[in-house]
Design an enzyme around this catalytic site. Structure first.
Site, PDB file in Angstrom:
ATOM      1  N   ARG A 276      -7.237 -10.460  -7.658  1.00 19.15           N
ATOM      2  CA  ARG A 276      -8.019  -9.404  -7.162  1.00 19.15           C
ATOM      3  C   ARG A 276      -9.545  -9.706  -7.209  1.00 19.15           C
ATOM      4  O   ARG A 276     -10.012 -10.456  -8.125  1.00 19.15           O
ATOM      5  CB  ARG A 276      -7.544  -8.224  -8.212  1.00 19.15           C
ATOM      6  CG  ARG A 276      -6.476  -7.459  -7.843  1.00 19.15           C
ATOM      7  CD  ARG A 276      -6.065  -6.882  -6.560  1.00 19.15           C
ATOM      8  NE  ARG A 276      -4.775  -6.067  -6.516  1.00 19.15           N
ATOM      9  CZ  ARG A 276      -3.636  -6.550  -5.893  1.00 19.15           C
ATOM     10  NH1 ARG A 276      -3.756  -7.585  -5.457  1.00 19.15           N
ATOM     11  NH2 ARG A 276      -2.818  -6.032  -5.891  1.00 19.15           N
TER      12      ARG A 276
ATOM     13  N   HIS B 119      -6.635 -12.402   2.173  1.00 23.13           N
ATOM     14  CA  HIS B 119      -5.693 -11.708   1.176  1.00 23.13           C
ATOM     15  C   HIS B 119      -4.198 -11.997   1.900  1.00 23.13           C
ATOM     16  O   HIS B 119      -3.465 -10.942   2.047  1.00 23.13           O
ATOM     17  CB  HIS B 119      -5.805 -10.231   1.155  1.00 23.13           C
ATOM     18  CG  HIS B 119      -5.311  -9.660  -0.083  1.00 23.13           C
ATOM     19  ND1 HIS B 119      -5.782  -8.815  -1.175  1.00 23.13           N
ATOM     20  CD2 HIS B 119      -3.925 -10.111  -0.735  1.00 23.13           C
ATOM     21  CE1 HIS B 119      -5.007  -8.707  -2.149  1.00 23.13           C
ATOM     22  NE2 HIS B 119      -3.967  -9.239  -1.933  1.00 23.13           N
TER      23      HIS B 119
END
Ligand code: GLV
Length: 307
Positions: A222, A270
């Site tokens: 993250r 991502h």
């Protein structure tokens, strides 16, 4: 049985897969308004009110490995277990991505790409695995796979986690007290941590500065774990040799962010491990069947811990 579903992308594909995996189950997409009383809910990026008024919910399934966004946004009825995906086809993708990123640095393919741009023919000395210890932060389902994969590639492997883990062939470190020793001994840092109040901003100027000069950072977890300006400062000063980043504070990464154009940053949108519909649905359906039999399931989130 009733399953409430909320997925921002490909809702029909998810619904059809759940219907196939759980014959006889009524699957309905969430819509604002009075609650359609469901036995289970499965979702990603849930609106805060998704589970409002659900009186008989037995479990809620997060259709991703990370639960930070869900814990931030969703009003979860008390007592309802929140279950996250465990691997579900992501482990193999993570292994591929991290193997590629580590080998790219180990074999200096980033340097060779820069040389190519200058039409420079120059061979660097052969790399040695013992000079390239890899360190995995976060030893959950995915982190353990990465540690095993890096070991199989011949690298010395270190592992750091909040609570102590004992792993064959991996030098493990635990807790804040052992973080410095872990970082000082790591040449390629792979971040696979969950984002929690304890890990937010954990990779900052002080901690990343403890990596040896010429170290690399690979963040597949993250963005919030990294302090972007600190990482950029350490890349600019030359202390860090490169960063491969797949997760960011804001996604999509804003066009003006320095990461986009930094010569030592390689970034991806991502996608290091994408959620796979069939694998995820098979796992969730298996756990729903276990709940129905009154059995315990793995992957239940500890809300106080945040993962
Ligand atoms: C992806 O980021 C996930 O949490 O599964």
């Amino acid at each position: 049985m009733r399953l409430l579903l909320h997925v921002p992308k490909a809702p029909d594909e998810w619904r059809d897969a759940f219907v196939r995996a759980l014959p006889g189950t009524e699957v309905r997409a969430w819509a604002p308004g009075p609650a359609w009383q469901a036995d289970y809910a499965a979702f990603w990026h849930p609106p805060r009110e998704l589970l409002d008024g659900q009186a008989r919910l037995k479990a809620a399934f997060n259709l991703a490995a990370g639960v930070d966004a869900t814990l931030r946004s969703l009003a979860l009825p008390p007592g309802v277990p929140l279950v996250r995906l465990e691997d579900a086809g992501m482990g193999k993708q993570m292994e591929e991505y991290v193997a590629w990123a580590v080998l790219r640095y180990f074999r200096r393919l980033d340097d060779y790409a820069r040389q190519q741009a200058r039409a420079e023919w120059r061979v660097h000395r052969p790399p040695r695995h013992d000079e390239f210890p890899t360190g995995v932060m976060g030893l959950g389902v995915l982190g353990l796979r990465l540690a095993a994969m890096l070991r199989a590639l011949g690298f010395p492997v270190l592992g750091w986690s909040a609570s102590r883990k004992v792993l064959d062939g991996v030098r493990t470190f635990a807790g804040a007290g052992e973080l410095d020793a872990f970082l000082r001994a790591t040449r390629a840092l792979v971040c696979m941590l969950p984002l929690t109040p304890d890990t937010a901003g954990l990779l900052n100027r002080a901690t990343l500065g403890r990596l040896p000069p010429g170290a690399y950072v690979i963040n597949v977890a993250r963005g919030g774990i990294v302090v972007d300006d600190d990482l950029l400062a350490l890349l600019d000063s030359g202390h860090l040799a490169g960063a491969t980043l797949d997760a960011f504070h804001a996604e999509p990464l804003p066009a003006a962010h320095r990461f986009w154009s930094h010569p030592k940053v390689f970034l991806t949108p991502h996608c290091s491990a994408l959620t796979l519909v069939e694998d995820s649905v098979a796992q969730v359906a298996g756990k729903i069947r276990a709940f129905e039999r009154g059995e315990a399931v793995t992957g239940v989130v500890d809300r106080a811990r945040g993962y």
